[in-house]
Design a protein around this motif. Sequence first.
Motif, PDB file in Angstrom:
ATOM      1  N   ALA A 467       0.817  -1.205   0.000  1.00  0.00           N
ATOM      2  CA  ALA A 467       0.000   0.000   0.000  1.00  0.00           C
ATOM      3  C   ALA A 467       0.853   1.258   0.000  1.00  0.00           C
ATOM      4  N   GLY A 468       0.255   2.377  -0.339  1.00  0.00           N
ATOM      5  CA  GLY A 468       0.896   3.682  -0.240  1.00  0.00           C
ATOM      6  C   GLY A 468       1.723   4.041  -1.456  1.00  0.00           C
ATOM      7  N   ASP A 469       2.072   5.326  -1.532  1.00  0.00           N
ATOM      8  CA  ASP A 469       2.868   5.809  -2.660  1.00  0.00           C
ATOM      9  C   ASP A 469       4.216   6.342  -2.238  1.00  0.00           C
ATOM     10  N   SER A 470       4.271   6.921  -1.026  1.00  0.00           N
ATOM     11  CA  SER A 470       5.504   7.616  -0.644  1.00  0.00           C
ATOM     12  C   SER A 470       5.627   7.670   0.866  1.00  0.00           C
ATOM     13  N   ASP A 471       6.723   8.250   1.300  1.00  0.00           N
ATOM     14  CA  ASP A 471       6.977   8.414   2.735  1.00  0.00           C
ATOM     15  C   ASP A 471       5.885   9.179   3.452  1.00  0.00           C
ATOM     16  N   LEU A 472       5.166   9.970   2.701  1.00  0.00           N
ATOM     17  CA  LEU A 472       4.097  10.747   3.306  1.00  0.00           C
ATOM     18  C   LEU A 472       3.082   9.839   3.997  1.00  0.00           C
ATOM     19  N   GLY A 473       2.836   8.691   3.377  1.00  0.00           N
ATOM     20  CA  GLY A 473       1.906   7.737   3.963  1.00  0.00           C
ATOM     21  C   GLY A 473       2.344   7.328   5.354  1.00  0.00           C
ATOM     22  N   LEU A 474       3.583   6.921   5.466  1.00  0.00           N
ATOM     23  CA  LEU A 474       4.107   6.495   6.775  1.00  0.00           C
ATOM     24  C   LEU A 474       4.123   7.663   7.747  1.00  0.00           C
ATOM     25  N   LYS A 497      12.842   8.960   5.078  1.00  0.00           N
ATOM     26  CA  LYS A 497      12.428  10.284   5.547  1.00  0.00           C
ATOM     27  C   LYS A 497      11.429  10.231   6.693  1.00  0.00           C
ATOM     28  N   ALA A 498      10.331   9.491   6.462  1.00  0.00           N
ATOM     29  CA  ALA A 498       9.278   9.493   7.479  1.00  0.00           C
ATOM     30  C   ALA A 498       9.776   8.851   8.767  1.00  0.00           C
ATOM     31  N   LEU A 499      10.581   7.832   8.606  1.00  0.00           N
ATOM     32  CA  LEU A 499      11.089   7.112   9.770  1.00  0.00           C
ATOM     33  C   LEU A 499      11.975   8.016  10.618  1.00  0.00           C
ATOM     34  N   LEU A 500      12.911   8.694   9.974  1.00  0.00           N
ATOM     35  CA  LEU A 500      13.839   9.539  10.709  1.00  0.00           C
ATOM     36  C   LEU A 500      13.134  10.756  11.292  1.00  0.00           C
ATOM     37  N   ALA A 501      12.174  11.283  10.547  1.00  0.00           N
ATOM     38  CA  ALA A 501      11.457  12.465  11.039  1.00  0.00           C
ATOM     39  C   ALA A 501      10.607  12.138  12.263  1.00  0.00           C
ATOM     40  N   ASN A 502      10.228  10.884  12.410  1.00  0.00           N
ATOM     41  CA  ASN A 502       9.361  10.490  13.523  1.00  0.00           C
ATOM     42  C   ASN A 502      10.063   9.554  14.497  1.00  0.00           C
ATOM     43  N   ALA A 503      11.373   9.723  14.596  1.00  0.00           N
ATOM     44  CA  ALA A 503      12.147   8.805  15.442  1.00  0.00           C
ATOM     45  C   ALA A 503      11.639   8.785  16.875  1.00  0.00           C
ATOM     46  N   VAL A 519      13.774   1.292   3.255  1.00  0.00           N
ATOM     47  CA  VAL A 519      14.568   1.955   4.295  1.00  0.00           C
ATOM     48  C   VAL A 519      16.033   1.561   4.106  1.00  0.00           C
ATOM     49  N   SER A 520      16.891   2.554   3.991  1.00  0.00           N
ATOM     50  CA  SER A 520      18.299   2.275   3.709  1.00  0.00           C
ATOM     51  C   SER A 520      19.049   1.868   4.966  1.00  0.00           C
ATOM     52  N   PHE A 521      20.137   1.199   4.737  1.00  0.00           N
ATOM     53  CA  PHE A 521      21.009   0.796   5.842  1.00  0.00           C
ATOM     54  C   PHE A 521      21.522   2.034   6.578  1.00  0.00           C
ATOM     55  N   ARG A 522      21.808   3.065   5.819  1.00  0.00           N
ATOM     56  CA  ARG A 522      22.296   4.310   6.398  1.00  0.00           C
ATOM     57  C   ARG A 522      21.297   4.868   7.414  1.00  0.00           C
ATOM     58  N   ALA A 523      20.033   4.859   7.041  1.00  0.00           N
ATOM     59  CA  ALA A 523      19.000   5.380   7.947  1.00  0.00           C
ATOM     60  C   ALA A 523      18.886   4.513   9.196  1.00  0.00           C
ATOM     61  N   CYS A 524      19.044   3.216   9.016  1.00  0.00           N
ATOM     62  CA  CYS A 524      18.980   2.316  10.181  1.00  0.00           C
ATOM     63  C   CYS A 524      20.109   2.634  11.144  1.00  0.00           C
ATOM     64  N   LYS A 525      21.279   2.837  10.587  1.00  0.00           N
ATOM     65  CA  LYS A 525      22.435   3.146  11.437  1.00  0.00           C
ATOM     66  C   LYS A 525      22.209   4.442  12.192  1.00  0.00           C
TER      67      LYS A 525
ATOM     68  N   ASP B  10      12.651  17.484   4.791  1.00  0.00           N
ATOM     69  CA  ASP B  10      14.108  17.636   4.789  1.00  0.00           C
ATOM     70  C   ASP B  10      14.595  18.386   6.013  1.00  0.00           C
ATOM     71  N   VAL B  11      13.812  19.386   6.400  1.00  0.00           N
ATOM     72  CA  VAL B  11      14.226  20.203   7.541  1.00  0.00           C
ATOM     73  C   VAL B  11      14.388  19.365   8.797  1.00  0.00           C
ATOM     74  N   THR B  12      13.465  18.421   8.942  1.00  0.00           N
ATOM     75  CA  THR B  12      13.487  17.643  10.175  1.00  0.00           C
ATOM     76  C   THR B  12      14.328  16.373  10.049  1.00  0.00           C
ATOM     77  N   GLU B  13      14.869  16.176   8.873  1.00  0.00           N
ATOM     78  CA  GLU B  13      15.586  14.911   8.665  1.00  0.00           C
ATOM     79  C   GLU B  13      16.852  14.869   9.493  1.00  0.00           C
ATOM     80  N   LEU B  14      17.049  13.773  10.146  1.00  0.00           N
ATOM     81  CA  LEU B  14      18.269  13.589  10.914  1.00  0.00           C
ATOM     82  C   LEU B  14      19.371  13.207   9.955  1.00  0.00           C
ATOM     83  N   ARG B  15      20.453  13.861  10.032  1.00  0.00           N
ATOM     84  CA  ARG B  15      21.559  13.418   9.199  1.00  0.00           C
ATOM     85  C   ARG B  15      22.881  13.767   9.848  1.00  0.00           C
ATOM     86  N   LEU B  16      23.864  13.004   9.480  1.00  0.00           N
ATOM     87  CA  LEU B  16      25.214  13.299   9.945  1.00  0.00           C
ATOM     88  C   LEU B  16      25.770  14.414   9.068  1.00  0.00           C
TER      89      LEU B  16
END
Lengths: 586, 190
Positions: A467-474, A497-503, A519-525, B10-16
Motif C-alpha cells: 500500500a501507499g505511494d511515498s513516505d508521506l503515507g508512513l 524520511k518518514a522514519l527519521l522524522a518520527n524517530a 529503508v536504507s542501511f544508512r537510515a537504520c544506522k 528535509d528540515v526535520t531529517e536527521l543526518r550526519l
Amino acid sequence: MHKKTAFSFPDEVLEHVFSFIQSDKDRNSVSMVCKSWYEIERWCRRKVFVGNCYAVSPRMVIKRFPEIRSIELKGKPHFADFNLVPDGWGGYVFPWIVEMAGAVPWLEEIKLKRMVVTDESLELIAKSFKNFKALVLSSCEGFSTDGLAAIAASCKNLKELDLRDCDVDDLSGHLLSHFPDTYTSLVSLNISCLGSDEVSFSTLERLVCRCTNLRTLRLNRAVPLDKIANILRRAPQLVDFGTGTYAADLRPDSYSDLAGAFSSCKELRSLSGFWDVVPDYLPAIYPVCSKLTSLNLSYATIQSPELIKLVSHCPNLQRLLVLDYIEDSGLEVLASSCKNLQELRVFPSDPFGVEPNVSLTEQGLVAVSSGCPKLQSVLYFCRRMSNEALVTVAKNCPNFTRFRLCIIEPRTADYQTLEPLDVGFGAIVQYCKDLQRLSLSGLLTDRVFEYIGTYAKKLEMLSVAFAGDSDLGLHHVLSGCESLRKLEIRDCPFGDKALLANAAKLETMRSLWMSSCAVSFRACKLLGQKMPRLNVEVIDERGPPDSRPESCPVDKLYIYRTVAGSRFDMPPFVWTMEDDPSLQLS
Amino acid sequence: MAFEKDFNLDVTELRLGLPGTSEESEKQASTTLRISNKRAMPDMNEDSSVAADKKCDQETAPPTKAQVVGWPPIRSYRKNSLQTKKTEAETCGMYVKVSMDGAPYLRKIDLKMYKGYPELLKALEEMFKFKVGKYSEREGYNGSEFVPTYEDKDGDLMLVGDVPWEMFINSCKRLRIMKGSEARGLGCVV
C-alpha cells in the motif's frame, strides 16, 4: 522528622486496596503516584505482562516484582505467523525460566506467545515451581511431547495446559499417561495442535473421569468421532469442547449415541475442532446449539447449505470462525439468526487459487454488519471489495474495535469504480472511533494513511501490506496515530524520511516492523545511533548490510523500545544498530 | 496535494554532517550501487515474474502466479489442514461422466490421470473410437464432426481446450462429445 498526614495509611491497608486493582495499566499508574506507593505496589504485584521479551531483562522484572505469581511474555513479531521471520531469530524463554526458577519459586502461571520453548525449559518449569498451576503456550515452538510429559508428571497442582497453535514435536506422545493416577486438578486441557499422534483413549477417559473440575477440553485430530460420546458422558460439566476428526461411517447407533452425549452436556457454550466433517453427523450437536456462544468451524470443509442449517440453530452465538464456504448466502442467514454476534472470522478455503471457488464477496460482510448490531471484531478474507460496501459497513458498525480485511490479491481496486479503497477504509476509521486494531488490503494510496492519521486516534495496532505511494503515507500514521503501539508494514514504498522524522514516536510504541520497504542501511544506522532506547535490528539473509552500499534498502527491519539494551542472542542474519553517544548532533 | 507543500521533511531529517551539506554522499553511493537480484523492491519482483510468464510456452497452461511469501496472511497450520484435505481429494481421483452423442451408455474417466489436453483427447478418442479435429483458439476443432465439450461449474457448455488445464480439471463437471450439426455451432469447422 516525617509528619504523618491524613493520607498516610498503613502499608497493609494500601496493599489490600491495591489487591482490587488488577489491570496492568492501573497498576502502573498506581506505582507512579509516589515513592512509597511504588514500593508497596511492587511487592504486591502478582501478575506481570511483558509485551516484548526483549524490552526488559528477566532480572529487572524479578528485581522490581519479587512476588509475582504469573508472567506473560511475547516474543517474535506478529509477522512471524506468516513466515516472514527466519528461523532462529530469537524469542527464547529459557533465560526467563532460569531467572525465575531461582528467584520466584512460588510462580504459578506462565503464558507465552510466539516464543521458542525447549524441552529443557519445560523440564526446568516442572522441577522448579512447586505450586505450578497454568501453562499457556500460544504459537510457540521448539519443544516436544517429552517436555510436556515432564509437566504432566511433576505438577501436582496443574489446572491448565493450553497449547494453542503450537508446533510440537510429536514423539509418540502418550502425554496423557504421564498424569499420575492421583492427579485430579485439571480444569483446562487443549491439545488440539498435537499431530496425528495416537491418543490412548482409555487413558483419556480415565483422566476425564477423575478430573471432575474439567471445564475445557480440546482434543486433537487423532481422536475419532466414535470416542467422543464416551468422553462427553464422563464430563457433562464441560463448558468448552473441541472435537477431533468429525468423520465416521454413518451408523444409526453411533449417531444417536453421539447426539445423546451432546445433550447431556448442559453447560456447553463453546465448540471447536470439526476436522474432516461428515455433514450427516452435524445434527448431533443441535441439542447444544441454542446455548452456544462460540463456534469454531474454521477447519470444517462443509458447504453453505450445511453451514446455514447449523448457524440457524445458534441464536446466541457471539463468536463464529468459519471458512468462506459459508458464502454470502450463509452470512445473510447468520445476520438474521445471530443478533448477539460480536466476533466473525471468515477464512479462505482456497487461498492460492486464482479463480474464486466460492461465492463470498463484500455482500456477506455488508449483510452481517447490517444485521448484527453488536459486531465488534472482524477478520474477513475475500476477493473483491468496494468503497461503497466499506462505507456501509462503517456506518452500520461504529462500535468496531478490530477490523481486519484481507483482499486476497494484493493491490486490488474497488471492483465497481476501479478506484483505490482509500475512501472505504477512511470511513472505517472515521466512524469507528474506538477502533484499536486495523489491517488494510487492496489498492491504497497515501490518502488512506492521511485518513488514518487524522481519525484513528484510538488505534493501537496497524498492519499494512502493498500500500501507499511515498513516505508521506508512513508519516501520516506515525505523526497522527496517538495510541499506536504496534505497526507492521510489508512491501510498501516507505523509506528513510518518514522514519527519521518520527524517530521520537518510536519510543512511544512497542515495536515497528518493516519488510520489503525502502529503508536504507544508512537510515537504520542513524536511527540506532541517535536513539539509545531503541533496538534497531536489521534482518537480512543476503549477508552483512555493510557489504552493500549504505543507500541499499535493508530486507527487514524490526525496531522496538527497550530498557535492556541490545540483545545477546542474535543469529548471524540479524544486526543491531549500535547507539553511539559520541555521534550526538548539536 | 496540499499536504506535501505544507510539509518539509528535509528540515526535520536527521543526518550526519553539517546543515547545508547536500546529498552528495548519496549520489556517490548510487553510482556504485549494485543491484542484486534479491533486492526486495515489490515492483521489481512483479516485473520479473511477469517477464518470466511471457517466456513460457504458450501451449502449456500459464504458470500459477509466483506465490508471495507470507501472503495471503494465513497461519501455516491452517494452510496445512486445507492442503491435507486437497491431497485426499487428489488420491480419490476426479471422476467425471463422459457421454458421446449417439452412444448407448456413458463412461467415466479420472481427470487426474492425465497431464494435459493431448493425453485426455487421445484417451477419449480410444475410448469412443473417434477422432477430434485440430484445435485452434480461433476456430475450435477443425476437420472432424466430433467436438469435445464439457459442462462447467456454472452449468454452461464449454469447448474443451480453451482454458488452462488446471482450471479445466477444477471446473469440469462432465464431458460430452458432440457430433454432427449440433457441434458446428460451437466452432467446429468441417
